[in-house]
Design a protein around this motif. Structure first.
Motif, mmCIF file in Angstrom:
data_model
loop_
_atom_site.group_PDB
_atom_site.id
_atom_site.type_symbol
_atom_site.label_atom_id
_atom_site.label_comp_id
_atom_site.label_asym_id
_atom_site.label_seq_id
_atom_site.Cartn_x
_atom_site.Cartn_y
_atom_site.Cartn_z
ATOM 1 N N HIS A 1 3.976 7.414 2.472
ATOM 2 C CA HIS A 1 4.075 6.232 3.316
ATOM 3 C C HIS A 1 4.010 4.988 2.439
ATOM 4 O O HIS A 1 3.278 4.956 1.441
ATOM 5 N N VAL A 2 4.742 3.978 2.822
ATOM 6 C CA VAL A 2 4.732 2.694 2.123
ATOM 7 C C VAL A 2 4.532 1.587 3.158
ATOM 8 O O VAL A 2 5.302 1.494 4.123
ATOM 9 N N LEU A 3 3.516 0.778 2.955
ATOM 10 C CA LEU A 3 3.254 -0.346 3.847
ATOM 11 C C LEU A 3 3.433 -1.635 3.053
ATOM 12 O O LEU A 3 2.737 -1.848 2.047
ATOM 13 N N LYS A 4 4.358 -2.462 3.487
ATOM 14 C CA LYS A 4 4.586 -3.727 2.807
ATOM 15 C C LYS A 4 5.031 -4.769 3.827
ATOM 16 O O LYS A 4 5.258 -4.453 5.000
ATOM 17 N N GLY A 5 5.178 -5.996 3.369
ATOM 18 C CA GLY A 5 5.519 -7.059 4.303
ATOM 19 C C GLY A 5 4.372 -7.305 5.265
ATOM 20 O O GLY A 5 3.209 -7.354 4.873
ATOM 21 N N THR A 6 4.672 -7.397 6.557
ATOM 22 C CA THR A 6 3.627 -7.646 7.551
ATOM 23 C C THR A 6 2.703 -6.454 7.724
ATOM 24 O O THR A 6 1.565 -6.606 8.167
ATOM 25 N N GLU A 7 3.172 -5.261 7.392
ATOM 26 C CA GLU A 7 2.319 -4.068 7.493
ATOM 27 C C GLU A 7 1.324 -3.994 6.341
ATOM 28 O O GLU A 7 0.235 -3.446 6.481
ATOM 29 N N THR B 1 -2.259 9.945 8.309
ATOM 30 C CA THR B 1 -1.249 10.885 8.805
ATOM 31 C C THR B 1 0.072 10.198 9.093
ATOM 32 O O THR B 1 1.141 10.648 8.674
ATOM 33 N N THR B 2 0.004 9.065 9.808
ATOM 34 C CA THR B 2 1.231 8.385 10.222
ATOM 35 C C THR B 2 1.613 7.235 9.302
ATOM 36 O O THR B 2 2.757 6.778 9.325
ATOM 37 N N GLY B 3 0.652 6.746 8.519
ATOM 38 C CA GLY B 3 0.914 5.596 7.669
ATOM 39 C C GLY B 3 0.983 4.291 8.443
ATOM 40 O O GLY B 3 1.447 3.274 7.916
ATOM 41 N N LYS B 4 0.509 4.287 9.677
ATOM 42 C CA LYS B 4 0.548 3.098 10.516
ATOM 43 C C LYS B 4 -0.790 2.352 10.479
ATOM 44 O O LYS B 4 -1.846 2.969 10.387
ATOM 45 N N VAL B 5 -0.717 1.031 10.557
ATOM 46 C CA VAL B 5 -1.929 0.220 10.667
ATOM 47 C C VAL B 5 -2.449 0.345 12.095
ATOM 48 O O VAL B 5 -1.737 0.031 13.055
ATOM 49 N N ILE C 1 0.868 -1.186 0.000
ATOM 50 C CA ILE C 1 0.000 0.000 0.000
ATOM 51 C C ILE C 1 0.900 1.230 0.000
ATOM 52 O O ILE C 1 1.820 1.326 0.820
ATOM 53 N N ARG C 2 0.638 2.153 -0.915
ATOM 54 C CA ARG C 2 1.403 3.401 -0.944
ATOM 55 C C ARG C 2 0.443 4.589 -0.883
ATOM 56 O O ARG C 2 -0.564 4.614 -1.575
ATOM 57 N N ILE C 3 0.807 5.570 -0.065
ATOM 58 C CA ILE C 3 0.072 6.834 0.011
ATOM 59 C C ILE C 3 0.936 7.881 -0.678
ATOM 60 O O ILE C 3 2.063 8.157 -0.253
ATOM 61 N N TRP C 4 0.400 8.452 -1.760
ATOM 62 C CA TRP C 4 1.169 9.363 -2.614
ATOM 63 C C TRP C 4 0.796 10.820 -2.364
ATOM 64 O O TRP C 4 -0.373 11.152 -2.187
#
Length: 226
Positions: free
Chosen positions: A43-49, A82-86, A31-34
């Motif tokens: 923010h980039v979420l990959k792997g376990t995120e 805002t933080t890109g955190k799950v 998942i990428r937030i552009w």
């Protein structure tokens, strides 16, 4: 002029308020937030995120502070824009105890097909391929209601300004649900094959559907509360 480079594996994207940001889901579960002005991923979420399989749907809430993503891994992830955190993970109870899928593996029996946020209550709806409509309370991140369909859900839409959620499914039926109680309000029939897509008019008085029966239909939505 900024330029966003998007690889061919992109599956789906949706734009946040004012069109300043885009959320993009990828086939590899990333998942990428552009930032569309700068052309860079914030923010980039990959792997376990991220997800453990291709994304199928993405949604943002009304003010763009929260993102909800769905995947063939049968999980819906709640992400802070805002933080890109799950900040939360939702999954149907039937697979809650199953081990996590390996990278590239897909659930054989179920997946997230559609999702969205309610505009008037802290609720989110997730539609699954097994026909389950799950209504989650975002304040407590708990399952509030589970509404069962006779076949897989194709898409869901929230009616603006209400807690009513519409679903269309592979059995060719449009259903209206009260998310506060989990009660089925009414349904609309007429197709002889699966519904492929549907849309609501601005005042939610009409539903337009397209189906595998090669027909498009317009349903007049009649509810006693209007």
């Amino acid at each position: 002029m900024s330029e966003c480079v998007v690889c061919p594996s992109v599956f789906i994207c949706t734009f946040g308020p004012l069109g300043k940001r885009a959320v993009v889901g990828y086939e590899d579960g990333t998942i990428r937030i552009w930032d569309l002005k700068q052309g860079n991923p914030i923010h980039v979420l990959k792997g376990t995120e991220g997800h453990q399989g291709p994304l199928t749907c993405v949604a943002t809430n009304q003010d763009g502070s929260l993102i909800l993503t769905g995947s063939v891994d049968c999980q819906a992830k709640l992400v802070s824009a805002t933080t890109g955190k799950v900040v939360g993970v939702f999954r149907p109870e039937s697979v809650a105890s199953q081990p996590n899928l390996g990278e590239g593996e897909e659930s054989e029996s179920n997946s997230v097909e559609s999702l969205g946020f309610c505009s008037v209550m802290p609720l989110a709806a997730v539609g699954y391929l097994d026909g389950t409509l799950a209504i989650y309370d975002l304040s407590t991140q708990t399952l509030r209601h589970q509404c069962q369909h006779q076949s897989g859900i194709v898409q869901l839409l929230w009616e603006a300004g209400t807690a009513v959620v519409y679903t269309c499914s592979l059995d060719g039926i449009v259903r209206l649900w009260d998310a506060r109680t989990g009660r089925l309000l009414t349904d609309y029939r007429g197709h002889t094959a699966e519904i492929l897509d549907f849309a609501l008019s601005k005042d939610a008085s009409l539903v337009v559907t397209t189906s595998g029966d090669h027909k498009a239909k317009v349903f007049c939505v009649q509810r006693p509360d209007r």
